[in-house]
Design a protein around this motif. Structure first.
Motif, PDB file in Angstrom:
ATOM      1  N   THR A 467      22.454  -5.264 101.076  1.00 53.99           N
ATOM      2  CA  THR A 467      21.368  -4.289 101.189  1.00 53.99           C
ATOM      3  C   THR A 467      21.210  -3.826 102.635  1.00 53.99           C
ATOM      4  N   THR A 468      21.343  -4.772 103.562  1.00 51.63           N
ATOM      5  CA  THR A 468      21.248  -4.427 104.981  1.00 51.63           C
ATOM      6  C   THR A 468      22.362  -3.458 105.377  1.00 51.63           C
ATOM      7  N   LEU A 469      23.585  -3.733 104.894  1.00 57.72           N
ATOM      8  CA  LEU A 469      24.718  -2.848 105.199  1.00 57.72           C
ATOM      9  C   LEU A 469      24.513  -1.472 104.578  1.00 57.72           C
ATOM     10  N   ALA A 470      23.996  -1.431 103.338  1.00 55.99           N
ATOM     11  CA  ALA A 470      23.747  -0.143 102.675  1.00 55.99           C
ATOM     12  C   ALA A 470      22.728   0.682 103.453  1.00 55.99           C
ATOM     13  N   GLY A 471      21.702   0.021 103.977  1.00 54.31           N
ATOM     14  CA  GLY A 471      20.696   0.729 104.766  1.00 54.31           C
ATOM     15  C   GLY A 471      21.277   1.275 106.058  1.00 54.31           C
ATOM     16  N   ALA A 472      22.118   0.477 106.718  1.00 54.59           N
ATOM     17  CA  ALA A 472      22.758   0.944 107.951  1.00 54.59           C
ATOM     18  C   ALA A 472      23.675   2.130 107.669  1.00 54.59           C
ATOM     19  N   ALA A 473      24.406   2.044 106.563  1.00 58.85           N
ATOM     20  CA  ALA A 473      25.316   3.131 106.192  1.00 58.85           C
ATOM     21  C   ALA A 473      24.548   4.417 105.926  1.00 58.85           C
ATOM     22  N   PHE A 474      23.431   4.296 105.225  1.00 56.99           N
ATOM     23  CA  PHE A 474      22.632   5.484 104.939  1.00 56.99           C
ATOM     24  C   PHE A 474      22.139   6.123 106.232  1.00 56.99           C
ATOM     25  N   ARG A 475      21.661   5.300 107.144  1.00 53.01           N
ATOM     26  CA  ARG A 475      21.143   5.837 108.407  1.00 53.01           C
ATOM     27  C   ARG A 475      22.267   6.459 109.240  1.00 53.01           C
ATOM     28  N   GLY A 476      23.453   5.831 109.208  1.00 53.07           N
ATOM     29  CA  GLY A 476      24.578   6.408 109.926  1.00 53.07           C
ATOM     30  C   GLY A 476      24.999   7.739 109.349  1.00 53.07           C
ATOM     31  N   ARG A 477      25.036   7.824 108.031  1.00 55.30           N
ATOM     32  CA  ARG A 477      25.424   9.067 107.361  1.00 55.30           C
ATOM     33  C   ARG A 477      24.385  10.152 107.595  1.00 55.30           C
ATOM     34  N   THR A 478      23.118   9.767 107.562  1.00 58.19           N
ATOM     35  CA  THR A 478      22.042  10.734 107.755  1.00 58.19           C
ATOM     36  C   THR A 478      22.054  11.291 109.172  1.00 58.19           C
ATOM     37  N   ARG A 479      22.286  10.410 110.135  1.00 58.51           N
ATOM     38  CA  ARG A 479      22.343  10.902 111.515  1.00 58.51           C
ATOM     39  C   ARG A 479      23.491  11.896 111.679  1.00 58.51           C
ATOM     40  N   ARG A 491      16.829  13.847 119.724  1.00 59.50           N
ATOM     41  CA  ARG A 491      15.953  13.827 118.548  1.00 59.50           C
ATOM     42  C   ARG A 491      16.561  12.941 117.452  1.00 59.50           C
ATOM     43  N   CYS A 492      17.870  13.046 117.258  1.00 60.73           N
ATOM     44  CA  CYS A 492      18.551  12.184 116.284  1.00 60.73           C
ATOM     45  C   CYS A 492      18.407  10.714 116.673  1.00 60.73           C
ATOM     46  N   GLU A 493      18.498  10.442 117.975  1.00 61.02           N
ATOM     47  CA  GLU A 493      18.397   9.063 118.455  1.00 61.02           C
ATOM     48  C   GLU A 493      17.020   8.478 118.182  1.00 61.02           C
ATOM     49  N   GLY A 499      22.208   2.159 118.457  1.00 65.02           N
ATOM     50  CA  GLY A 499      22.294   0.708 118.577  1.00 65.02           C
ATOM     51  C   GLY A 499      21.752  -0.025 117.370  1.00 65.02           C
ATOM     52  N   GLN A 500      20.714   0.532 116.752  1.00 67.68           N
ATOM     53  CA  GLN A 500      20.107  -0.109 115.582  1.00 67.68           C
ATOM     54  C   GLN A 500      21.045  -0.038 114.379  1.00 67.68           C
ATOM     55  N   ILE A 501      21.725   1.092 114.221  1.00 68.32           N
ATOM     56  CA  ILE A 501      22.682   1.228 113.117  1.00 68.32           C
ATOM     57  C   ILE A 501      23.794   0.185 113.268  1.00 68.32           C
ATOM     58  N   ALA A 502      24.364   0.096 114.469  1.00 65.61           N
ATOM     59  CA  ALA A 502      25.463  -0.838 114.711  1.00 65.61           C
ATOM     60  C   ALA A 502      25.024  -2.280 114.540  1.00 65.61           C
ATOM     61  N   ALA A 503      23.861  -2.635 115.090  1.00 67.58           N
ATOM     62  CA  ALA A 503      23.393  -4.024 115.026  1.00 67.58           C
ATOM     63  C   ALA A 503      23.153  -4.455 113.586  1.00 67.58           C
ATOM     64  N   SER A 504      22.548  -3.578 112.787  1.00 69.27           N
ATOM     65  CA  SER A 504      22.279  -3.918 111.385  1.00 69.27           C
ATOM     66  C   SER A 504      23.575  -4.118 110.611  1.00 69.27           C
ATOM     67  N   ALA A 505      24.533  -3.244 110.830  1.00 70.45           N
ATOM     68  CA  ALA A 505      25.802  -3.343 110.107  1.00 70.45           C
ATOM     69  C   ALA A 505      26.546  -4.626 110.479  1.00 70.45           C
ATOM     70  N   LEU A 506      26.605  -4.942 111.764  1.00 73.97           N
ATOM     71  CA  LEU A 506      27.318  -6.141 112.197  1.00 73.97           C
ATOM     72  C   LEU A 506      26.632  -7.416 111.712  1.00 73.97           C
ATOM     73  N   GLN A 507      25.317  -7.393 111.686  1.00 73.24           N
ATOM     74  CA  GLN A 507      24.566  -8.532 111.153  1.00 73.24           C
ATOM     75  C   GLN A 507      24.924  -8.766 109.683  1.00 73.24           C
ATOM     76  N   ALA A 508      25.040  -7.682 108.934  1.00 71.45           N
ATOM     77  CA  ALA A 508      25.376  -7.796 107.511  1.00 71.45           C
ATOM     78  C   ALA A 508      26.801  -8.317 107.337  1.00 71.45           C
ATOM     79  N   LEU A 509      27.745  -7.794 108.109  1.00 70.98           N
ATOM     80  CA  LEU A 509      29.137  -8.229 107.979  1.00 70.98           C
ATOM     81  C   LEU A 509      29.281  -9.719 108.270  1.00 70.98           C
ATOM     82  N   ALA A 510      28.578 -10.196 109.275  1.00 73.35           N
ATOM     83  CA  ALA A 510      28.683 -11.607 109.651  1.00 73.35           C
ATOM     84  C   ALA A 510      28.244 -12.530 108.527  1.00 73.35           C
ATOM     85  N   ALA A 511      27.372 -12.039 107.664  1.00 75.02           N
ATOM     86  CA  ALA A 511      26.840 -12.873 106.579  1.00 75.02           C
ATOM     87  C   ALA A 511      27.576 -12.675 105.257  1.00 75.02           C
ATOM     88  N   MET A 512      28.613 -11.836 105.234  1.00 74.77           N
ATOM     89  CA  MET A 512      29.336 -11.540 103.996  1.00 74.77           C
ATOM     90  C   MET A 512      30.711 -12.203 104.020  1.00 74.77           C
TER      91      MET A 512
END
Length: 670
Positions: A467-479, A491-493, A499-512
């Protein structure tokens, strides 16, 4: 996973996710024992129940699509790619797998697919003599509209090239009428690619059919409408993939038009009414006086058109879409040489009523009934393992089918698993794409941000790694979509910090512990916002933990491209060299530009550092590829991020970084 049953696929996926039977069935409306029996192929579950299970399993459309494409005998986009590339061995293997899986050709759809394989394997210079029944079968399923995908496209590209005047005429009318259904207000609902119009236009042009230029005109208008959506999504990718094919066909059409009525009359002089297979073969091969007349008549036109098309083909080859370039070059020769017409007087093509599809394109009785009637199929034709009466009750909303039967019914109607998306796979970015399509293309203010906020509210709740990775992906795609609209970077930032997109995604990968296809797709939507060290971490995770072969998926090439971009900006030469070597394990797409560019960009970026003596020439090639992509999309050169045009990014960021690195190397050597 290739030979897995449906139940076996579910079981393996659940275990790879580390989810117990109890957790998988929580709130799903079935017991752990029922799911266990389903996984052992001993029972069936309703579509609604499976939908709830999928949410618990975090199994997305990407994962299920990968499973369905890997089934023995499934016709996929790889068959179309093999046809365009002239890969007879691959097509023959796929045909054999299909024949083994469908020995009795139990439905009209199976018979259609078997015919398409046969026609795809026929050399263009040895045309197949189609019977009236075969033409009827092609006409039955080649109906543009919802549900159209690669199995239809292959039938159009491989089968219709041998079609009669009457078959071509009927299909031309269908496509012209389909294009006329759309304008700027509803083009987002279109389902057919503009390239499909182009595949049809080729035999029309070759036979100088009177409907050739009207189809090209319809194609041009339809393509422009889809292009002007400026949509970062399925239609946007389709626009980029279709653009070189559309452009090439427009060039051929102009050459044919310039040849004038004398050329058309020469082609028509080869016309024959076909009553037997022998007659059809003689007419289709263009033997005798008619063929020599055609060749002589169009010789001048061939020279002019070849010169006009040559730069387009060179552009495609620079983008590594070499299979498409070779196919279009051969197609041009056939079009300009001309093909005598033949008639199938007995062909009676069923009319396609102008009845709009159900508002919700989903697996419902109403949708299935509409599509069955559109294909002119009987209840018996699609009732695979149940009675026609049950099929009738299902279409009238009086009963439901189990998920296994639903999948079998989808096959009987040549449907992809996309038909289940609304039922089973609601994705936040799908909602975002739909919302943004309704916003004025020039709006980057309240309407746009309201659409983003509404889609963000649909993100799945919960704190699991997936779920964390899906949220990061959505935010990355939206940006990316926001920058594609020209919204200022600061404004996009503020809305979606890099940094928040990257941190969330890496946190998710580490736990998968294991990675699925959907995880790779989600990761791809985040990589743009990673730095060099982060992308290398993600790349290593993907190849170490994937439960599938990443190299077979275009998304892996996209991931490698974005990884290379980050390494280039950091001038990380050792890792650039290592990644380029690792990329040899990837399977590049040589047909569709939206995917071939990833490999081209990766290779050119690596060359900036690994062949420094050629840096200026490489930079010039990157600039040319950038212009080509912008030309395909009619997109302002200032827009760097639309559809991830990595050549634009490379020209602005990577080329200067490489030049600076090279200058530093020279200074260090003094």
């Amino acid at each position: 996973m290739t030979a897995q049953t449906l139940g076996g696929f579910f079981r393996q996926f659940r275990k790879d996710r580390g989810i117990t039977l109890e957790a998988a069935t929580a709130g799903a409306g079935c017991s752990p024992a029922a799911l266990s029996r389903f996984e052992r192929d001993q029972n069936d579950l309703s579509v609604a129940t499976v939908g709830r299970l999928l949410a618990n399993l975090q199994l997305t459309a990407h994962d299920f699509l990968a499973y369905t494409r890997a089934r023995p005998g499934a016709m996929t986009h790889e068959a179309l790619a093999a046809f365009i590339a002239g890969d007879v061995a691959a097509l023959t293997a796929q045909q054999a797998a299909f024949a083994k899986a469908h020995p009795r050709l139990e439905t009209p759809a199976a018979a259609y697919t078997a015919l398409v394989y046969r026609l795809a394997l026929a050399p263009a210079e040895q045309p197949v003599a189609l019977t009236t029944a075969q033409e009827q079968l092609l006409a039955q399923f080649l109906v543009p509209g919802p549900g159209w995908h690669s199995v239809h496209t292959l039938g159009l590209a491989a089968g219709v090239r041998f079609g009669s005047f009457e078959l071509l005429d009927a299909l031309a009318e269908r496509f012209i009428n389909y294009a006329a259904e759309f304008d700027a207000t509803n083009i987002a609902q279109s389902a057919v690619n503009a390239s499909d119009f182009a595949w049809l236009a080729l035999p029309l042009l070759a036979t100088r059919h009177p409907q050739a230029q009207p189809v090209v005109a319809a194609m041009t208008r339809y393509h422009r409408l889809r292009r002007d959506l400026r949509q970062v999504g399925v239609i946007g990718v389709s626009v980029l993939n279709s653009a070189p094919i559309v452009t090439a066909v427009q060039t051929m059409a102009a050459a044919v038009a310039a040849a004038g009525s004398a050329d058309a009359a020469a082609i028509a002089s080869g016309t024959a009414a076909v009553g037997t297979a022998a007659d059809a073969s003689a007419s289709a091969t263009g033997t005798g006086a008619a063929a020599s007349t055609i060749a002589a008549t169009t010789a001048t036109g061939t020279i002019a058109a070849t010169a006009a098309l040559a730069p387009q083909l060179e552009d495609l080859r620079l983008l590594t879409a070499t299979a498409l370039a070779d196919y279009l070059e051969a197609a041009q020769a056939r079009v300009l040489a001309g093909t005598p017409r033949w008639h199938d007087r007995g062909l009676a093509v069923h009319a396609v009523p102008p009845v709009a599809p159900p508002a919700a394109w989903a697996f419902t009785g109403a949708t299935i009934g509409w599509l069955r009637r559109r294909y002119h199929l009987s209840l018996d034709d699609v009732a695979v393992a149940w009675s026609p009466a049950t099929q009738s009750r299902f279409e009238n909303g009086k009963t439901q089918l189990g998920f296994r039967d639903a999948c079998a019914l989808a096959d009987a109607l040549l449907l992809q698993v996309k038909i289940f998306y609304a039922n089973l796979f609601p994705l936040p970015y799908t909602d975002l794409d739909a919302r943004l399509a309704a916003v004025d293309a020039e709006d980057d203010g309240p309407q746009f941000l309201a659409a983003v906020a509404a889609a963000t509210a649909q993100l799945p709740a919960g704190g699991s790694p997936r779920t964390t990775l899906a949220g990061a992906a959505f935010r990355g795609r939206t940006r990316l979509a926001m920058e594609g609209r020209g919204i200022a970077e600061d404004r996009c930032e503020r809305f979606f910090p890099r940094g928040q997109i990257a941190a969330s995604a890496l946190q998710a990968l580490a736990a998968m512990p294991r990675g699925q296809v959907s995880d790779m797709i989600a990761l791809l939507d985040c990589l743009t916002w990673f730095n060099a060290a982060e992308v290398m971490t993600a790349w290593r995770w993907l190849f170490a933990r994937a439960t599938f072969e990443p190299g077979r998926f275009s998304a892996a090439t996209d991931a490698a491209m974005q990884t290379m971009s980050a390494l280039a900006k950091a001038a990380d030469v050792p890792n650039i060299k290592a990644l380029r070597e690792a990329a040899a394990n990837l399977t590049p797409d040589r047909l569709w530009v939206a995917y071939s560019v990833a490999f081209a960009s990766l290779d050119l970026t690596a060359r900036l550092y690994l062949a420094p003596a050629d840096q200026q020439a490489t930079a010039a090639t990157i600039a040319r590829c950038d212009r080509t992509i912008h030309g395909y999309l009619d997109e302002p050169a200032s827009n760097l991020s639309f559809l991830c045009n990595m050549f634009a990014v490379s020209a602005v960021d990577e080329v200067p970084a490489a030049a600076e690195w090279l200058a530093a190397q020279g200074e260090a050597a003094k």
